[in-house]
Write a protein that holds these residues in place. Sequence first.
Motif, PDB file in Angstrom:
ATOM      1  N   LYS A   1       0.800  -1.226   0.000  1.00  0.00           N
ATOM      2  CA  LYS A   1       0.000   0.000   0.000  1.00  0.00           C
ATOM      3  C   LYS A   1       0.830   1.273   0.000  1.00  0.00           C
ATOM      4  O   LYS A   1       0.304   2.363  -0.221  1.00  0.00           O
ATOM      5  CB  LYS A   1      -0.929  -0.007   1.212  1.00  0.00           C
ATOM      6  N   GLY A   2       2.127   1.139   0.305  1.00  0.00           N
ATOM      7  CA  GLY A   2       2.982   2.310   0.308  1.00  0.00           C
ATOM      8  C   GLY A   2       3.209   2.879   1.699  1.00  0.00           C
ATOM      9  O   GLY A   2       2.487   2.572   2.653  1.00  0.00           O
ATOM     10  N   LEU A   3       4.210   3.735   1.808  1.00  0.00           N
ATOM     11  CA  LEU A   3       4.599   4.353   3.083  1.00  0.00           C
ATOM     12  C   LEU A   3       3.958   5.729   3.218  1.00  0.00           C
ATOM     13  O   LEU A   3       3.730   6.404   2.212  1.00  0.00           O
ATOM     14  CB  LEU A   3       6.116   4.494   3.169  1.00  0.00           C
ATOM     15  N   PRO A   4       3.714   6.186   4.431  1.00  0.00           N
ATOM     16  CA  PRO A   4       3.171   7.541   4.619  1.00  0.00           C
ATOM     17  C   PRO A   4       4.180   8.594   4.163  1.00  0.00           C
ATOM     18  O   PRO A   4       5.336   8.578   4.593  1.00  0.00           O
ATOM     19  CB  PRO A   4       2.922   7.623   6.131  1.00  0.00           C
ATOM     20  N   GLU A   5       3.737   9.519   3.338  1.00  0.00           N
ATOM     21  CA  GLU A   5       4.646  10.546   2.820  1.00  0.00           C
ATOM     22  C   GLU A   5       5.213  11.398   3.952  1.00  0.00           C
ATOM     23  O   GLU A   5       6.383  11.804   3.909  1.00  0.00           O
ATOM     24  CB  GLU A   5       3.911  11.426   1.817  1.00  0.00           C
ATOM     25  N   ASP A   6       4.409  11.663   4.964  1.00  0.00           N
ATOM     26  CA  ASP A   6       4.865  12.476   6.080  1.00  0.00           C
ATOM     27  C   ASP A   6       6.058  11.830   6.781  1.00  0.00           C
ATOM     28  O   ASP A   6       7.022  12.504   7.171  1.00  0.00           O
ATOM     29  CB  ASP A   6       3.711  12.669   7.066  1.00  0.00           C
ATOM     30  N   LEU A   7       6.015  10.497   6.944  1.00  0.00           N
ATOM     31  CA  LEU A   7       7.117   9.801   7.604  1.00  0.00           C
ATOM     32  C   LEU A   7       8.355   9.765   6.719  1.00  0.00           C
ATOM     33  O   LEU A   7       9.486   9.804   7.224  1.00  0.00           O
ATOM     34  CB  LEU A   7       6.694   8.387   7.995  1.00  0.00           C
ATOM     35  N   VAL A   8       8.171   9.686   5.426  1.00  0.00           N
ATOM     36  CA  VAL A   8       9.321   9.715   4.505  1.00  0.00           C
ATOM     37  C   VAL A   8      10.032  11.057   4.596  1.00  0.00           C
ATOM     38  O   VAL A   8      11.267  11.129   4.701  1.00  0.00           O
ATOM     39  CB  VAL A   8       8.860   9.435   3.063  1.00  0.00           C
ATOM     40  N   GLU A   9       9.271  12.140   4.583  1.00  0.00           N
ATOM     41  CA  GLU A   9       9.887  13.471   4.676  1.00  0.00           C
ATOM     42  C   GLU A   9      10.557  13.681   6.038  1.00  0.00           C
ATOM     43  O   GLU A   9      11.619  14.296   6.130  1.00  0.00           O
ATOM     44  CB  GLU A   9       8.829  14.549   4.423  1.00  0.00           C
ATOM     45  N   ALA A  10       9.930  13.151   7.086  1.00  0.00           N
ATOM     46  CA  ALA A  10      10.533  13.259   8.414  1.00  0.00           C
ATOM     47  C   ALA A  10      11.851  12.506   8.480  1.00  0.00           C
ATOM     48  O   ALA A  10      12.837  12.978   9.073  1.00  0.00           O
ATOM     49  CB  ALA A  10       9.576  12.723   9.481  1.00  0.00           C
TER      50      ALA A  10
END
Length: 886
Positions: free
Chosen positions: A352-361
């Motif tokens: 389903k993919g990773l949360p974009e917010d956590l990737v940027e963090a």
Amino acid sequence: MNLKRLAVLLLLSCTFEAHSVVADTPEVTRATLGNGMRVVIVHNSLAPVATVEMNFLVGGDETPDGFPGMAHAQEHMAFRGCTGMTADQTSAIYAQLGGDNNADTQQTITQYFTTVPAADVDVALEAQATCLRGVDDSDKEWEQERGAIEQEVSRDLSNPVYKFLSRLDEDMFAGTPYAHDSLGTKSSFDATTGQMLKDFYAKWYTPGNAILVIVGDLDPAMTLAKVKQLYGDIPSHPLPVRHNVELKPVKSESFNLDSNLPYVLSVISYRFPGTDSPDYAATQILIDVLASQRGDLYGMVPAGKALQTGFEHSDDYPKASVGFGLVVLPAGKDSTAATKEMRTILSNYAQKGLPEDLVEAAKRSEVASAEFERNSIPGLASVWSDALAAEGRNSPDEDIEAIKHVTLADVNRVAKQYLVDSNSITATLKPVPTGQPVSEKGFGGGEKVTNAPTKPVQLPPWAAGLLDTLKVPAESRPASDTTLANGIRLIVKTDTTSPTISVIGSVNHESDLQTPPGQEGVSDLLGELFSYGTKTLDRLAFQKALDDIAASESAGYGFSLSVLKENFSRGVELLADNELHPALPTEAFAVVQQETTQFVAGNLVSPGYRTSRALDLALLPAGDPSLREVIPATVGKVTLDQVKQYQTSTLRPDLTTIVVIGDVSAAEAKQVIEKWFGDWKAAGPKPNTTLPAIPVNKPSSVHVPDSEQVQDSVTLAEQLGINRFDPDYYPLQLGNHVLGGGFYATRLYHDLRQTTGLVYNVNVSLEASKTRSSYSITYGCDPDKVLKARTLIQRDLDQMRTENVSAGELHQAKALLLRQLPLSESSEESVAEGLLRRAEMGLPLDEPFVAAKRYFDLNADDVKAAFARQIRTGDLVQVVRGPAPK
């Protein structure tokens, strides 16, 4: 595996003319010598210190078939004698430089590194160059060193995590050089000869296969000129063909291992891209996201499904690496359900993919971490060495630039490709029952040994001139020291090495004195609850607030914050909110209480706990507060109200010390700390947090069975009748540096490792508080060597009590201590921790410089008299963990 050890010598060089010198930034100077050796000099003015790290591009991958530890053995032998420098000279040189030298053998590189006062860097460079010209590798020296390296093998084979990682490599990388780590085996070392080591050295130790990294407060031009002089005329030669790595598909499997850990550990491992892959940066971000406390994997902890979770990265090889998710469970609990849930969570992320917010963090965190790396001279040398030698980069900046360009699509693609069942290996480490500690009547009778006189070591002329002179180091710039209106002691040290600020603090606390009867474990429960948010921000919102400013934080009786300068005030606001206003939610308390009770139950029967408990019972008098024991029954009866009462009574500003270090002035730091901590008030009289003085102990011996260890871990210890402020403290510490701290140049290492090969490590320690102190010597060895090693230790201690140390030993011990003083300031972390430790103890903040003057003035009579008064070799307590000593 990264096999860091106390090694010694160093290495390399080159032939003279530099093909090119490029200063790509004002701080970085590069050169490639005519013989192919690459040199990188990084200027860092954090402290008058320099780290010299020589990297050879050879490791476990290049070892001959059937001899997986050959590179590791050669690393050991580098300090057993080099062309123009004996083993004794090597040990003496590094001891008098401050004793901060080491080496490690990895899969693709072998590293030799030392940190020295900047004024002494020429000596360190010369010692390394000497060993690049040739290593003796004699059969006689190897015969002695083989015993020590085989003890290292026994030590690692006694570690269940090491055994798991070894099995994982064998299965994950079958048929490739990655299938075995660089440690080696006893059988292969038994078959190794000095000539085989000579041949290995001759093939791989050449300037064209080396990268020399030098970091510190140095003049780059002068340092480079010295490098050319020392290394430039060493000839280089072509390298052998390296082994080819052809990875086969992972054969998915599951296995169980017995363990001596106090909990169940379940692991799902995946083969990930290696450092050569363009997907390596995206892999790093993926791992950070999977490990995030805002992620679904960590969510198993507050849900009461695991004691702890995580996602780790290891084995960063060029062609592959390993990532693994882990779940920690109470001892005795079936791991099937938790492992299945962990697999489902990871699979959902992949699909389903990773949360974009956590990737940027994660990206912000990695970029911020790069700034903090500049705050340690040896740490920065390691970062540069790994980037250039292990990863083949041009600089560490390449990794950061790659991370900045990672997209959400990149991370999702890597997750989908690698987080699949067919690419995984599952393992469970389960605790096995162990026996109760067994008291023994005595230590057995060892043969009487005498100490053969040792000749003074005559240093080579290039080292003698500088090292023969003792000098008390100049004091560093003092820290600001103030007390705020509410009683907080604030210590500030300004350092503009990087645009970062670190905060560490502690609340003076002694749970054994402050815990009400029947509430043992209340402080543990409170400590765990700090991770559940504050009264204004719940757990996830609080962690997001930290992620938004790329800060790391922890709260409790010891607390900390690492933050970029621009976010200092916001970071301290969050730290204060957590420290002063933790949420302590009812639902979280129920989970934490259950988890803590389960962990305590498993821990009480673990060999690690039983060993520490046996030592306490032997050293402390009956009824001592430190013998209070946390058990499931007391933890299970504590109420949330009692936790809150304990928080209110023990967390007080007038018991708190805060140290701020980094790119901030004392005035700025005070303003911010007062803003967010200033309203914190104390109520009622200060509690007693100082343990009472105790009498000295009587001799005893205890064996703690541990079926998972093949090697015995031995502690010899006793309580002394002094405290930290006793005049004997300093001569005892000086004597300890005659016994240890300088590797083969000191008595214990010489007697137990260099000449007998009985042990790999032996450590001597004097721990002193305001009211009590303990003296201990620890070592590890095979069961049939325990008594032999102890006999030598007792002999050495008795001689310290009855005979004056030699003038050479006294000079060397003083040099060790005096040069260690500037080395202790080679990182902001060590400076801050030292300031906090001295403040808590009630010592002056400049105590190391006061101590240096005292060490300088001590003589051999002072040392002998202190040992005669305080060290009682007949009253040593012996605690052995592992097989029964023979």
